[in-house]
Design an enzyme around this catalytic site. Structure first.
Site, PDB file in Angstrom:
ATOM      1  N   TRP A  49      -7.492  -4.423 -11.264  1.00  0.00           N
ATOM      2  CA  TRP A  49      -6.418  -4.145 -10.234  1.00  0.00           C
ATOM      3  C   TRP A  49      -5.462  -3.089 -10.614  1.00  0.00           C
ATOM      4  O   TRP A  49      -4.963  -3.217 -11.668  1.00  0.00           O
ATOM      5  CB  TRP A  49      -5.750  -5.526 -10.006  1.00  0.00           C
ATOM      6  CG  TRP A  49      -4.861  -5.143  -8.768  1.00  0.00           C
ATOM      7  CD1 TRP A  49      -3.569  -5.223  -8.999  1.00  0.00           C
ATOM      8  CD2 TRP A  49      -4.870  -5.128  -7.207  1.00  0.00           C
ATOM      9  NE1 TRP A  49      -2.937  -4.652  -7.929  1.00  0.00           N
ATOM     10  CE2 TRP A  49      -3.596  -4.911  -7.043  1.00  0.00           C
ATOM     11  CE3 TRP A  49      -5.963  -4.999  -6.570  1.00  0.00           C
ATOM     12  CZ2 TRP A  49      -3.446  -4.694  -5.577  1.00  0.00           C
ATOM     13  CZ3 TRP A  49      -5.926  -4.913  -5.175  1.00  0.00           C
ATOM     14  CH2 TRP A  49      -4.498  -4.810  -4.528  1.00  0.00           C
ATOM     15  N   MET A  50      -5.104  -2.274  -9.591  1.00  0.00           N
ATOM     16  CA  MET A  50      -4.136  -1.300  -9.802  1.00  0.00           C
ATOM     17  C   MET A  50      -3.230  -1.176  -8.445  1.00  0.00           C
ATOM     18  O   MET A  50      -3.928  -1.134  -7.470  1.00  0.00           O
ATOM     19  CB  MET A  50      -4.487   0.204 -10.297  1.00  0.00           C
ATOM     20  CG  MET A  50      -3.511   0.966 -10.292  1.00  0.00           C
ATOM     21  SD  MET A  50      -4.058   2.707 -10.918  1.00  0.00           S
ATOM     22  CE  MET A  50      -4.763   3.150  -9.131  1.00  0.00           C
ATOM     23  N   ASP A  52       1.066   0.206  -7.341  1.00  0.00           N
ATOM     24  CA  ASP A  52       1.936   1.433  -7.370  1.00  0.00           C
ATOM     25  C   ASP A  52       2.062   2.173  -8.817  1.00  0.00           C
ATOM     26  O   ASP A  52       1.877   1.588  -9.839  1.00  0.00           O
ATOM     27  CB  ASP A  52       3.136   0.944  -7.104  1.00  0.00           C
ATOM     28  CG  ASP A  52       3.661  -0.250  -6.279  1.00  0.00           C
ATOM     29  OD1 ASP A  52       2.733  -0.731  -5.691  1.00  0.00           O
ATOM     30  OD2 ASP A  52       4.616  -0.756  -6.177  1.00  0.00           O
ATOM     31  N   GLN A  68       1.285  -0.327 -11.685  1.00  0.00           N
ATOM     32  CA  GLN A  68       1.040  -1.786 -11.548  1.00  0.00           C
ATOM     33  C   GLN A  68      -0.343  -2.341 -12.051  1.00  0.00           C
ATOM     34  O   GLN A  68      -1.259  -1.706 -11.290  1.00  0.00           O
ATOM     35  CB  GLN A  68       1.577  -2.133 -10.229  1.00  0.00           C
ATOM     36  CG  GLN A  68       3.137  -2.247  -9.779  1.00  0.00           C
ATOM     37  CD  GLN A  68       3.869  -3.030 -10.756  1.00  0.00           C
ATOM     38  OE1 GLN A  68       4.090  -4.114 -10.185  1.00  0.00           O
ATOM     39  NE2 GLN A  68       4.402  -2.896 -11.794  1.00  0.00           N
ATOM     40  N   SER A 109       7.344  -2.878 -10.372  1.00  0.00           N
ATOM     41  CA  SER A 109       7.624  -1.452 -10.324  1.00  0.00           C
ATOM     42  C   SER A 109       9.121  -1.078 -10.635  1.00  0.00           C
ATOM     43  O   SER A 109       9.874  -1.619 -10.829  1.00  0.00           O
ATOM     44  CB  SER A 109       7.180  -0.740  -8.783  1.00  0.00           C
ATOM     45  OG  SER A 109       6.151  -1.012  -8.593  1.00  0.00           O
ATOM     46  N   ASP A 183      12.317  -2.504  -7.826  1.00  0.00           N
ATOM     47  CA  ASP A 183      11.867  -1.041  -7.850  1.00  0.00           C
ATOM     48  C   ASP A 183      12.625  -0.017  -8.138  1.00  0.00           C
ATOM     49  O   ASP A 183      13.068   0.962  -7.657  1.00  0.00           O
ATOM     50  CB  ASP A 183      11.121  -0.990  -6.573  1.00  0.00           C
ATOM     51  CG  ASP A 183       9.959  -1.810  -6.073  1.00  0.00           C
ATOM     52  OD1 ASP A 183       9.528  -2.725  -7.053  1.00  0.00           O
ATOM     53  OD2 ASP A 183       9.673  -1.948  -4.978  1.00  0.00           O
ATOM     54  N   GLU A 234      10.566  -1.039  -0.049  1.00  0.00           N
ATOM     55  CA  GLU A 234      10.147  -1.102  -1.387  1.00  0.00           C
ATOM     56  C   GLU A 234      10.245   0.427  -1.789  1.00  0.00           C
ATOM     57  O   GLU A 234      10.186   1.228  -1.335  1.00  0.00           O
ATOM     58  CB  GLU A 234       8.778  -1.593  -1.538  1.00  0.00           C
ATOM     59  CG  GLU A 234       8.868  -2.989  -0.940  1.00  0.00           C
ATOM     60  CD  GLU A 234       7.400  -3.590  -0.981  1.00  0.00           C
ATOM     61  OE1 GLU A 234       7.143  -4.799  -1.575  1.00  0.00           O
ATOM     62  OE2 GLU A 234       6.064  -3.044  -0.690  1.00  0.00           O
TER      63      GLU A 234
END
Ligand code: FRU
Length: 514
Positions: A49-50, A52, A68, A109, A183, A234
């Site tokens: 999983w990926m 940001d 991420q 992030s 973030d 965000e």
């Protein structure tokens, strides 16, 4: 693992095969980066999983891309910072995970800066620290129903990203009870000779300054009554940009929002205004959008870019269905890196985003000759290799559609309709759509007024399972994922304008970067 290593590994496995079972497994393993839907000229993680992009920064010949990352599954989980590097922002080399969760929480992030004056004091022997500033997310705190579970921490590397040390004094910004507090984007502010940090606090952005990246003072906030508020704010970014062709510079504040984007779910708005070292101000009340497609989220820009360009990368997905997309080994990819420019149109400012020139360099052989579709005409071409291509077209037509299709009758329809003042993307029959109800249930719409009725220049990048449409140099952009059951191999131009032609100037094959 690069291609050679992987092929080597397969050979060794085949040679060493003892039983039929292993042999079968080896034979069915697809070649490196060739699984169904695997992007060929976009960044995607090797596995799992990926989300940001994080810590976009350039140092000593290297563009870093952190992201991420959950290394144990293809759905979101405890966040790490994955890591890749590039010399040209086009071809990437995978690196080991840079940041792991620790006693303060998961690593959400954030950004990274080159601390060239060693203001942090992290360098002891004349090195230049690269410092990452990120959000700690304390899962236990969240589960216990607390509101102060997100804080900001820092970590540094003295060897350009290979080994990382967390700061002992973490967190550097605590939380006084704001549930969504995250973030951080840090940059050097030359005018005040201070670091400035922008983060989001639920429905607004906050600004902090610091002399040393460790001690931070809150100096301002922005946004409660500005822009879109259909969801939490965000992934902010804040930077100055020269207005194209003018002797003027403005500050740009980028804010992602989820949900609340124009076509549903996640999207990225921006504001143009001023920043005085303490806070951001603007008279722009309404949001402007970087991208009207549904698959460009959490995008931010590079710090310390050596050519002085402002380069943006976004996560090519949407929280509405990010966990459900039909890929198996990995999930999701990044947009191509895009250069941002600021345009003044009338009395208003707009941000354009357009692929960096290095991406053009991947466009190699022509897949077909240029062709012209006359007024009120429709024409189709079958083109092998279309699923990894770049198309350039030009037209004064006020009503036309470009249709990518395959032999199963699956299609994506891009329509410009000046009468309705709309550009539309319809992926409702594009292939697999029923993995999640919001993916294919409506046509995505972007307003056309910015184009001012001018002739249109369009560039479309199709890379297996993503389509990026750039109109008039990126003044209007739509980024969309698509999952056809067979590669698209035909293109139809349906020109409904009784007066103007559509000129398809080129359709080129894009080289693979893997
Ligand atoms: C945006 C986001 C960020 C957060 C991260 C967690 O997509 O929700 O706000 O830091 O993802 O993975």
């Amino acid at each position: 693992m690069n291609k050679l290593y992987f092929l080597g590994a397969i050979t060794l496995m085949v040679l060493g095969c003892k039983d039929k079972k292993t042999e079968d497994k080896v034979v069915t393993e697809p070649a490196y980066y060739s699984e169904p839907y695997r992007p060929q000229f976009h960044f995607s993680p090797e596995a799992n999983w990926m989300n940001d992009p994080n810590g976009l920064v350039y140092q000593d010949g290297v563009y870093h891309l952190f992201y991420q990352y959950y290394p144990d599954d293809t759905v979101w989980g405890p966040m790490h910072w994955g890591h890749a590097v590039s010399k040209d922002l086009v071809r990437w080399e995978h690196k080991p995970i840079a940041l792991y969760p620790d006693e303060h929480g998961l690593i959400f992030s954030g950004s990274a800066v080159v601390d060239s004056q060693n203001t942090s004091g992290f360098a002891k022997n004349g090195e230049t620290p690269l410092v990452a500033i990120f959000t700690y997310h304390d899962m236990d705190g969240e589960k216990a129903g607390r509101t102060d579970f997100q804080t900001q921490g820092i970590a540094y590397t003295l060897d350009n990203g290979d080994t990382w040390t967390k700061f002992k004094g973490n967190p550097v910004i605590g939380n006084e009870g704001i549930k969504d507090f995250r973030d951080p984007k840090v940059t050097w502010h030359e005018a005040s000779k201070r670091w400035i940090l922008t983060l989001v606090a639920g429905d607004h952005a906050q600004f902090y300054t610091s002399p040393n990246l460790k001690d931070w003072t809150l100096t301002g906030e922005f946004g409660k009554d500005y822009g879109a508020h259909g969801g939490v704010w965000e992934c902010p970014d804040l930077f100055p940009l020269q207005v194209d062709g003018e002797n003027e510079s403005k500050w740009v504040l980028i804010i992602s929002i989820n949900p609340g984007a124009p076509n549903g779910g996640s999207g990225t708005q921006y504001f143009i205004g001023d920043f005085d070292g303490k806070t951001f101000t603007t008279d722009q009340k309404e949001p402007k959008w970087i991208d009207y497609g549904t698959d460009n989220y959490a995008g931010v820009t590079y710090n310390n870019e050596p050519n002085g360009d402002r380069i943006f990368i976004g996560w090519m997905s949407n929280w509405q269905y990010a966990r459900d997309t039909p890929t198996k080994k990995w999930r999701s990819s990044m947009t191509v890196p895009r250069k941002l420019t600021l345009q003044k149109i009338g009395m208003d400012y707009y941000l354009t985003n357009f692929p960096i020139s290095g991406i053009d360099g991947l466009a190699s052989s022509e897949l077909t000759k240029s062709w012209e579709v006359g007024s009120s005409e429709t024409a189709t071409q079958t083109i092998n290799g279309l699923d990894q291509s770049s198309i350039q077209l030009k037209t004064a037509s006020k009503d036309f559609s470009i249709v990518y299709g395959n032999s199963l009758g699956e299609k994506v329809v891009l329509t410009l309709n000046a009468g309705r003042n709309q550009f539309l993307v319809d992926r409702s029959a594009s292939g697999k759509i029923d993995f999640q109800e919001d993916f294919g249930n409506k046509t995505h719409v972007a307003p056309l007024q910015l184009l001012n009725g001018d002739p249109v220049e369009m560039e479309i990048l199709l890379d297996k399972s993503s389509m990026e449409v750039f109109i008039n140099g990126g003044l209007l952009v739509m980024t969309e994922q698509v999952f056809p059951n067979e590669p698209y191999n035909s293109i139809t131009v349906e020109n409904n304008d009784p007066e103007a032609n559509v000129i398809v100037e080129s359709i080129k094959k894009m080289e693979s970067i893997w």
